[in-house]
Design a protein around this motif. Structure first.
Motif, short mmCIF file in Angstrom:
data_model
loop_
_atom_site.label_atom_id
_atom_site.label_comp_id
_atom_site.label_asym_id
_atom_site.label_seq_id
_atom_site.Cartn_x
_atom_site.Cartn_y
_atom_site.Cartn_z
N ILE A 1 41.21 31.00 31.98
CA ILE A 1 41.89 31.40 33.22
C ILE A 1 41.84 30.32 34.28
O ILE A 1 42.85 29.96 34.90
N SER A 2 40.63 29.78 34.50
CA SER A 2 40.45 28.84 35.60
C SER A 2 41.37 27.62 35.44
O SER A 2 42.05 27.20 36.39
N VAL A 3 41.40 27.06 34.22
CA VAL A 3 42.25 25.88 33.98
C VAL A 3 43.73 26.26 34.04
O VAL A 3 44.54 25.54 34.64
N ALA A 4 44.08 27.39 33.45
CA ALA A 4 45.49 27.81 33.44
C ALA A 4 46.01 27.97 34.87
O ALA A 4 47.16 27.62 35.18
N GLN A 5 45.15 28.48 35.73
CA GLN A 5 45.59 28.72 37.11
C GLN A 5 45.97 27.43 37.83
O GLN A 5 46.85 27.43 38.70
N ASN A 6 45.32 26.33 37.44
CA ASN A 6 45.63 25.05 38.08
C ASN A 6 47.09 24.63 37.84
O ASN A 6 47.65 23.86 38.62
N HIS A 7 47.69 25.11 36.75
CA HIS A 7 49.10 24.78 36.48
C HIS A 7 50.06 25.49 37.41
O HIS A 7 51.25 25.21 37.43
N GLU A 8 49.55 26.44 38.17
CA GLU A 8 50.42 27.25 39.03
C GLU A 8 50.32 26.82 40.49
O GLU A 8 50.65 27.57 41.40
N GLY A 9 49.77 25.61 40.70
CA GLY A 9 49.61 25.13 42.08
C GLY A 9 48.17 25.26 42.52
O GLY A 9 47.28 25.56 41.71
N PRO A 10 47.91 25.04 43.81
CA PRO A 10 46.53 25.08 44.29
C PRO A 10 45.90 26.44 44.01
O PRO A 10 46.57 27.47 44.09
N SER A 11 44.64 26.39 43.67
CA SER A 11 43.92 27.62 43.36
C SER A 11 42.81 27.80 44.39
O SER A 11 41.92 26.98 44.50
N LEU A 12 42.89 28.86 45.16
CA LEU A 12 41.84 29.15 46.15
C LEU A 12 40.84 30.10 45.50
O LEU A 12 41.18 31.22 45.14
N LYS A 13 39.60 29.62 45.37
CA LYS A 13 38.61 30.35 44.57
C LYS A 13 37.60 31.07 45.47
O LYS A 13 37.15 30.52 46.47
N HIS A 14 37.26 32.26 45.07
CA HIS A 14 36.24 33.04 45.79
C HIS A 14 35.36 33.73 44.77
O HIS A 14 35.85 34.17 43.73
N ASP A 15 34.10 33.82 45.09
CA ASP A 15 33.11 34.35 44.15
C ASP A 15 32.33 35.43 44.87
O ASP A 15 31.39 35.14 45.59
N VAL A 16 32.75 36.66 44.70
CA VAL A 16 32.14 37.74 45.48
C VAL A 16 31.57 38.82 44.56
O VAL A 16 31.88 38.89 43.37
N SER A 17 30.72 39.65 45.12
CA SER A 17 30.24 40.82 44.37
C SER A 17 30.20 42.02 45.30
O SER A 17 30.00 41.89 46.51
N VAL A 18 30.42 43.18 44.71
CA VAL A 18 30.27 44.46 45.43
C VAL A 18 29.58 45.42 44.47
O VAL A 18 29.53 45.17 43.26
N PRO A 19 29.04 46.53 44.97
CA PRO A 19 28.49 47.53 44.05
C PRO A 19 29.59 47.94 43.05
O PRO A 19 30.75 48.11 43.44
N ILE A 20 29.20 48.06 41.80
CA ILE A 20 30.18 48.31 40.73
C ILE A 20 31.05 49.53 41.04
O ILE A 20 32.26 49.52 40.83
N SER A 21 30.43 50.56 41.58
CA SER A 21 31.15 51.81 41.86
C SER A 21 32.25 51.61 42.89
O SER A 21 33.18 52.42 42.97
#
Lengths: 472, 472
Positions: B334-354
């Motif tokens: 996914i990460s590499v494929a997304q680069n083919h679609e232009g700039p990729s703004l990445k965020h790494d978040v977590s929330v309670p699963i529920s």
């Protein structure tokens, strides 16, 4: 001054929340074994985090020491006030709500005064498991479990209380509330503050609530009792079981023959699973979340392999839950049975698992040299490298004479533990009983950093002083 | 002054261990993505803990900043020096020894510069598993994994780097060595100092070695790909899998249709496992230490149950390891494929699963309101509540215009994360990129305590300043 403070504490928690009549205080001034006793200006029983904050702030303003207390089942005197009569005991036992159980997140948010068993029961009611399990679970509290980073029989698979904790709410020594009640399995946004409070035995702040991890309920189990030639066989057995049972291995306890003999002698209905005595025994428990998991086949194949390798001399697999309970009874009866043999000197140590055989050999030899005929009662959570290295007097020996050797014998065990890179307190903490001796077994940089943390969080030394830190 | 210091550093590590020629420095001054670049007075490459201590002591005497660096694969610029040219980069990459592997204790003692893959390989050679696994494992180092409390795909079953660590060796900011290299599963003898250094991104000291937990090797595996109607189904699927597969569940990844579409479009040989598109997908992996574990039956029965409950729309179980690899390829591409679609703004978040379903709904809506037509690429370690919430520009949109919105769009995601009690950095840390913004999402007491810890351990602010802590 004290009367003044007590008045202000009554304003915070209401008149019923402050006990100062000596008759009411008794239950809060000694630990359950009556090994430690103190006095107190008052016992305060807040009903909410805000009230805890109010109490701590008033005490801080007045320069009065606060001693946080949970179920009072600790073994090292960590929750018992000193004898000055000027300290305030802060009992969390009124704060026992299960604030939230989030089954989809597999978490439960509980207050510090909740009794461990009530948390286990709340999890079970939701079809889940809270895996912390220890002897005092019917009266110890989650706050105490957190303050001492409690262990018990589930550590092998599920870890200690620290591993089971995702978030904390803490009242800081100046009365501020830190809300770190996050229920996240991944969170890397700076220093992980909750880690500082877990295992700090109430010396850095008062834990008022926590978010704990839950697990799928266990729905099948297999239990076996195995005879072993020596401690090396126990170490080898761990390897075989991990290899052939993997994560199904949830319990592994080691007992010397003498430990079991005491139970057979003093515990009504206890029965030796084998006809002949063997030098050592292991209790093995596998469990699975699946109701039909083939665990009997797994345990039989693992024990068969261990037998082939000469690791196990004999073994029996429980064919009913009553039989399994009887096997656990042999393990759980040791502590009480030992009391029938005179004073019991208890030690709770850990070493790397690989070093257990040499550690036991050297320690036994040193103890027998110190007190010829001493009866060593070695048992424990072998899968964690944790041994309860308990001592009984020689047959016919004098109780007081033996008790008088307690300090010297502890030194023998701790020196040996240290020589094998172990810990002189695996799961009981330091409290007041080990806080001075630990200085002989820790490097000075580590003690410096510990004192620095205490100074940072509690600069005036009002939060459970006289515990954990040597010379403070 | 600098020349003087460089001379003294050469005395500590030898001439070859100090790089100061600009041509030699390049590889140490930028992160692997070239997102952050700095300059340095020198790069020092010590070969032992004593040399690290010597380097840190000399820099401390000279009042010069030290920036610890491992494999330089971080995503937040935590190991990149500033642009002053006065900082010293301390590269740990020469310290890469496996000092000891203790199979019976299930531990390995490794130096900070050891590459993660080399530790995985050492464990495998002993028939054991070191379970930390992440994209950069071929070049990231154990020291960096510790400094950032690394996560990855194994967290669901084995926890983060913190959970995998039993002991640490650390060079303190004044050059003293703290030897906390204990290999114990239970040790409660005061404050657990190692916890302070793990996840501190090198701002409190330099981790030079660690004792890590090992696990039994995995000897069977089952992998499946499932189609889901919505994120709620993913949450429900976790419940079904935990219930019916228990600890065998070792991988659970969620991907939106768009994420998979990008891979199908740009990754050679990628193939949709189903004929028709579905809104969401899950990749499920079970594993077991037993070679014959019946995992296919377990995964089929769990997915069958999920299908019955309407949680899963369709599913396929890999019938070979090649098929399993192809399914993982859809996730990992996914990460590499997304680069083919232009700039990729990445965020790494977590929330309670529920809370994932409501979180995704609200966040998507807010992002679409901010940038109509924005293409949201949501995927991640759903079992940990961890989503990589990545963004691509609208079809036909302008790259620079989209990049200019990066800060505002991050705010949208972080505000929403915060509203759902989540974390704005689940597994990437703060480094330099998030250290200011985190101040808007953390309570002020927590920031105070973090600053206090920094002041306690590094009073002169010479250890990796400008990272982690806002305004410091």
């Amino acid at each position: 001054m004290t009367a003044d403070l007590i008045g202000r504490l009554r304003e915070v928690v209401g008149p019923a929340g402050v006990l100062s009549d000596p008759a009411d205080l008794a239950g809060y001034l000694s630990d359950w074994r009556n090994a430690y006793t103190g006095t107190a200006a008052a016992v305060v029983r807040p009903g909410s985090t805000e009230e805890v904050a109010g109490v701590v702030a008033r005490c801080s303003e007045a320069g009065v020491v606060v001693v946080p207390q949970g179920g009072n089942t600790g073994l090292c005197g960590g929750a018992v006030p000193d004898s000055s009569g000027r300290q305030v005991v802060l009992s969390l036992t009124r704060m026992r709500r299960i604030r939230d159980l989030d089954a989809a997140n597999q978490t439960v948010t509980v207050e510090a005064g909740a009794v461990l068993r009530s948390v286990q029961e709340a999890a079970a009611a939701a079809g889940l498991l809270f895996p912390l399990s220890l002897g005092a679970e019917g009266s110890c509290t989650i706050g105490g479990n957190l303050a001492t980073n409690a262990g018990g029989t589930g550590v092998l698979r599920y870890g200690t209380m620290r591993d089971l904790t995702l978030g904390l709410e803490v009242v800081l020594p100046d009365g501020r509330i830190w809300n770190g009640l996050r229920g996240l399995r991944k969170d890397n946004t700076g220093y992980d503050l909750k880690q500082v409070f877990i295992g700090a035995e109430g010396t850095l702040g008062v834990i008022t609530a926590a978010v704990l991890k839950l697990f799928p309920a266990v729905r099948s189990r297999a239990t076996a009792w195995a005879a072993l030639p020596d401690p090396q066989a126990a170490v080898d057995l761990i390897g075989v079981l991990r290899e052939l049972a993997g994560d199904r291995l949830t319990g592994l306890e080691l007992m010397s023959r003498r430990s079991v003999e005491f139970v057979l002698r003093h515990s009504a209905g206890a029965r030796d699973p084998f006809g002949d005595p063997h030098p050592w025994y292991a209790l093995v428990e596998l469990s699975d979340t699946l109701p039909v998991a083939g665990l009997d086949a797994v345990i039989e194949s693992a024990l068969g392999e261990a037998f082939e390798r000469g690791v196990v001399l004999d073994a029996v697999v429980a064919s009913s839950s009553a039989q399994a309970a009887a096997l656990w009874g042999l393990r759980e009866g040791i502590s009480v049975a030992q009391n029938h043999e005179g004073p019991s000197l208890k030690h709770d140590v850990s070493v790397p698992i690989s070093r257990i055989p040499a550690f036991v050999e050297r320690t036994d030899r040193a103890l027998e040299a110190a007190v010829p005929g001493i009866r060593i009662v070695t048992y424990g959570h072998i899968g964690d490298g944790n041994l309860h290295y308990n001592l009984s007097k020689p047959v016919g020996g004098d109780d007081d004479e033996f008790r008088a050797r307690a300090g010297a014998l502890a030194r023998v065990i701790y020196d040996s533990t240290c020589a094998f890179d172990g810990s002189i307190s695996a799961e009981h903490g330091l409290g007041q009983s080990k806080r001075e001796i630990v200085a002989d077994y820790k490097d000075s940089h580590e003690l410096d950093l510990m004192r620095g943390l205490k100074q940072l969080f509690d600069p005036r030394g009002l939060m459970n002083p006289g515990k954990v830190l040597p010379g403070l």
